[in-house]
Design a protein around this motif. Structure first.
Motif, PDB file in Angstrom:
ATOM      1  N   GLU A 154      50.215  47.912  24.267  1.00 51.26           N
ATOM      2  CA  GLU A 154      49.742  47.579  22.790  1.00 51.26           C
ATOM      3  C   GLU A 154      48.303  47.333  22.531  1.00 51.26           C
ATOM      4  N   GLY A 155      47.514  47.439  23.485  1.00 48.24           N
ATOM      5  CA  GLY A 155      46.101  47.360  23.165  1.00 48.24           C
ATOM      6  C   GLY A 155      45.315  46.241  23.624  1.00 48.24           C
ATOM      7  N   ASP A 156      46.024  45.155  24.281  1.00 48.70           N
ATOM      8  CA  ASP A 156      45.483  43.976  24.594  1.00 48.70           C
ATOM      9  C   ASP A 156      44.255  44.277  25.531  1.00 48.70           C
ATOM     10  N   PRO A 157      43.069  43.594  25.647  1.00 50.83           N
ATOM     11  CA  PRO A 157      42.031  44.086  26.445  1.00 50.83           C
ATOM     12  C   PRO A 157      42.160  43.633  27.647  1.00 50.83           C
ATOM     13  N   ILE A 158      42.593  42.235  27.787  1.00 46.52           N
ATOM     14  CA  ILE A 158      42.704  41.709  29.194  1.00 46.52           C
ATOM     15  C   ILE A 158      43.916  42.474  29.864  1.00 46.52           C
ATOM     16  N   ALA A 159      45.133  42.650  29.172  1.00 46.79           N
ATOM     17  CA  ALA A 159      46.232  43.334  30.010  1.00 46.79           C
ATOM     18  C   ALA A 159      45.591  44.830  30.390  1.00 46.79           C
ATOM     19  N   MET A 160      44.862  45.487  29.560  1.00 49.71           N
ATOM     20  CA  MET A 160      44.477  46.747  29.811  1.00 49.71           C
ATOM     21  C   MET A 160      43.565  46.773  31.098  1.00 49.71           C
ATOM     22  N   THR A 161      42.792  45.783  31.089  1.00 52.80           N
ATOM     23  CA  THR A 161      41.713  45.694  32.139  1.00 52.80           C
ATOM     24  C   THR A 161      42.551  45.637  33.730  1.00 52.80           C
ATOM     25  N   ILE A 162      43.395  44.668  33.565  1.00 53.44           N
ATOM     26  CA  ILE A 162      44.388  44.456  34.783  1.00 53.44           C
ATOM     27  C   ILE A 162      45.020  45.948  35.021  1.00 53.44           C
ATOM     28  N   VAL A 163      45.718  46.580  34.081  1.00 56.57           N
ATOM     29  CA  VAL A 163      46.260  47.806  34.345  1.00 56.57           C
ATOM     30  C   VAL A 163      45.284  48.751  35.115  1.00 56.57           C
ATOM     31  N   ASP A 164      43.980  48.787  34.394  1.00 56.09           N
ATOM     32  CA  ASP A 164      43.082  49.671  34.907  1.00 56.09           C
ATOM     33  C   ASP A 164      42.526  49.428  36.298  1.00 56.09           C
ATOM     34  N   GLU A 165      42.673  48.176  36.702  1.00 62.14           N
ATOM     35  CA  GLU A 165      42.314  47.799  38.195  1.00 62.14           C
ATOM     36  C   GLU A 165      43.427  48.256  38.996  1.00 62.14           C
ATOM     37  N   ALA A 166      44.628  48.118  38.493  1.00 62.45           N
ATOM     38  CA  ALA A 166      45.854  48.581  39.345  1.00 62.45           C
ATOM     39  C   ALA A 166      45.845  50.082  39.451  1.00 62.45           C
ATOM     40  N   CYS A 167      45.507  50.784  38.569  1.00 60.78           N
ATOM     41  CA  CYS A 167      45.130  52.244  38.611  1.00 60.78           C
ATOM     42  C   CYS A 167      44.339  52.746  39.579  1.00 60.78           C
ATOM     43  N   GLN A 168      43.174  51.884  39.704  1.00 58.51           N
ATOM     44  CA  GLN A 168      41.917  52.397  40.507  1.00 58.51           C
ATOM     45  C   GLN A 168      42.358  51.792  41.880  1.00 58.51           C
ATOM     46  N   ALA A 169      43.078  50.511  42.058  1.00 55.60           N
ATOM     47  CA  ALA A 169      43.342  50.188  43.340  1.00 55.60           C
ATOM     48  C   ALA A 169      44.440  51.214  44.057  1.00 55.60           C
ATOM     49  N   MET A 170      45.351  51.702  43.242  1.00 52.99           N
ATOM     50  CA  MET A 170      46.470  52.503  43.703  1.00 52.99           C
ATOM     51  C   MET A 170      45.696  53.896  44.132  1.00 52.99           C
ATOM     52  N   GLY A 171      44.651  54.320  43.205  1.00 53.82           N
ATOM     53  CA  GLY A 171      43.905  55.580  43.393  1.00 53.82           C
ATOM     54  C   GLY A 171      43.124  55.514  44.956  1.00 53.82           C
ATOM     55  N   ALA A 172      42.513  54.039  45.305  1.00 49.26           N
ATOM     56  CA  ALA A 172      41.616  54.001  46.306  1.00 49.26           C
ATOM     57  C   ALA A 172      42.614  54.079  47.522  1.00 49.26           C
ATOM     58  N   ILE A 173      43.896  53.416  47.372  1.00 47.82           N
ATOM     59  CA  ILE A 173      44.810  53.351  48.634  1.00 47.82           C
ATOM     60  C   ILE A 173      45.356  54.897  48.885  1.00 47.82           C
ATOM     61  N   ILE A 174      45.583  55.643  47.876  1.00 47.95           N
ATOM     62  CA  ILE A 174      45.820  57.091  48.009  1.00 47.95           C
ATOM     63  C   ILE A 174      44.585  58.039  48.757  1.00 47.95           C
ATOM     64  N   GLY A 175      43.651  57.358  48.203  1.00 53.04           N
ATOM     65  CA  GLY A 175      42.413  58.032  48.849  1.00 53.04           C
ATOM     66  C   GLY A 175      42.168  57.971  50.425  1.00 53.04           C
ATOM     67  N   MET A 176      42.643  56.573  50.929  1.00 59.24           N
ATOM     68  CA  MET A 176      42.315  56.063  52.194  1.00 59.24           C
ATOM     69  C   MET A 176      43.485  56.708  52.980  1.00 59.24           C
ATOM     70  N   VAL A 177      44.838  57.296  52.426  1.00 60.41           N
ATOM     71  CA  VAL A 177      45.607  57.630  53.187  1.00 60.41           C
ATOM     72  C   VAL A 177      45.310  59.052  53.172  1.00 60.41           C
ATOM     73  N   VAL A 178      44.908  59.734  52.323  1.00 59.10           N
ATOM     74  CA  VAL A 178      44.734  61.102  52.221  1.00 59.10           C
ATOM     75  C   VAL A 178      43.677  61.452  53.488  1.00 59.10           C
ATOM     76  N   ASN A 179      42.435  60.501  53.233  1.00 59.61           N
ATOM     77  CA  ASN A 179      41.278  60.845  54.277  1.00 59.61           C
ATOM     78  C   ASN A 179      41.732  60.441  55.570  1.00 59.61           C
ATOM     79  N   GLY A 180      42.698  59.531  55.679  1.00 61.00           N
ATOM     80  CA  GLY A 180      42.687  58.903  57.109  1.00 61.00           C
ATOM     81  C   GLY A 180      44.010  59.687  57.730  1.00 61.00           C
ATOM     82  N   LEU A 181      44.886  59.969  57.003  1.00 56.33           N
ATOM     83  CA  LEU A 181      46.016  60.653  57.805  1.00 56.33           C
ATOM     84  C   LEU A 181      46.391  62.120  57.362  1.00 56.33           C
ATOM     85  N   ASN A 182      46.177  62.252  56.411  1.00 59.37           N
ATOM     86  CA  ASN A 182      46.061  63.968  55.610  1.00 59.37           C
ATOM     87  C   ASN A 182      47.949  64.122  55.809  1.00 59.37           C
TER      88      ASN A 182
END
Length: 345
Positions: free
Chosen positions: A249-277
């Motif tokens: 719905e456009g709330d800045p606080i909630a949007m920031t938290i969701v952005d952090e969740a997406c970034q963290a999930m991306g970082a974990i995927i990156g670690m998995v892909v690089n480390g385990l392929n």
């Protein structure tokens, strides 16, 4: 029939099928425990559920035993036999020592319990117990989206953040059952303390509990915050699903938290892909309904951390999770362990 079975809103009416040997699968959750009879093709043909702590805190084992007995009786009435029991539990399991390890916060009475031996003594059947996300990885590898693959990683973003790993056709458990705790690897070296005791763990940013805790901390004392208004002023009612809804719905606080969740999930995927392929990465868990619409953002974040060629060769799939999926995991655990024993003969 005991009074505990008088009302079972989650009970599934069994579908009559040709008499056969079935597996009995149990998924132990912090809130609900489900047990079912499962075919060797992964079809759940009989299912029962009960609140894990129906009889009070510390008494989950009695509920597990009651469910197993009831499903076994139901299968027998339909003319089926049970050949083995698999149990997925929400904590690490030392399968060599045959005991559930420490850190089972949602069902603490299971800590240190030799559950497989206990159930095998009572029911006179082979019993196998493992971490529920390890079982979930076996479910996807045996029956699901990773069937036929030699390697996969399951990232389960639920209340916590669990992972399961299959490499070269073998489940990775680690020396003491702690293998695959990928949600508790750091994605922010300067981040806050995690509920596991570490710092900056991915679970702080991408699990249901982590998202809710972060949101509550950021809006505490701010009565005009959109998240608090949406929760009718109740700080404890600020949950992960609410954060995703208010972010949309456009709330800045909630949007920031969701952005952090997406970034963290991306970082974990990156670690998995690089480390385990691995060939396949499966994202699942209770938060997946909120994450699914954000798949493009998550993959974009993953591309910032993963080796490009390795990521391009990895199939990343988001799949829904429910008790039937995790029960199939417990059944797959029986098949997996039975096959290992046959190989060693």
């Amino acid at each position: 029939m005991s009074e505990g079975w008088a009302a079972r809103p989650h009970a599934v009416t069994p579908r009559p099928i040709k008499s056969e040997a079935l597996l009995l699968a149990v998924d132990v959750g912090g809130t609900t425990t489900a047990a079912g009879a499962v075919t060797r093709d992964g079809e759940v043909v009989l299912e029962e559920r009960l609140p894990t702590h129906r009889d009070g805190r510390g008494r989950a084992i009695g509920v597990i035993e009651e469910l197993i007995a009831h499903v076994q009786e139901g299968a027998a009435r339909l003319g089926h036999t049970i050949t083995g029991i698999g149990v997925g539990v929400p904590g690490p399991v030392d399968t060599v020592a045959g005991r559930i390890s420490v850190h089972v916060p949602h069902v603490p009475e299971l800590e240190g319990v030799a559950l497989a031996e206990m159930l095998q003594t009572r029911f006179r059947l082979p019993v196998f117990v493992d971490n529920d996300v390890n079982a979930l990885a076996l479910a996807e590898w045996t029956f699901g989206v990773a069937r036929g693959a030699r390697s996969l990683v399951v990232l389960a973003a639920g209340t916590g953040f669990g992972s399961g790993i299959v490499l070269n056709g073998r489940l990775v458990r680690g020396a003491g059952g702690f293998g695959g705790e990928l949600g508790h690897t750091p994605v922010n070296f300067d981040g806050p303390r995690c509920f596991c005791g570490g710092r900056g763990c991915g679970a702080l940013y991408a699990s249901g509990r982590g998202i809710a805790d972060t949101a509550q901390a950021r809006v505490a004392g701010h009565a005009d915050a959109a998240l608090l208004r949406a929760a009718d002023g109740d700080l404890l009612a600020v949950t992960a699903p609410l954060v995703f809804r208010v972010a949309a719905e456009g709330d800045p606080i909630a949007m920031t938290i969701v952005d952090e969740a997406c970034q963290a999930m991306g970082a974990i995927i990156g670690m998995v892909v690089n480390g385990l392929n691995p060939e396949v990465v499966v994202i699942t868990g209770g938060v997946v309904a909120s994450l699914a619409p954000l798949e493009t953002r998550i993959l974009k974040a993953a591309s910032e951390y993963a080796l490009p060629q390795a990521l391009a060769q990895t199939r990343v799939t988001i799949v829904g999770s429910d008790k039937r999926v995790t029960m199939r995991g417990a059944a797959a655990l029986v098949l997996y362990e039975t096959a290992l024993k046959e190989e060693s003969r």
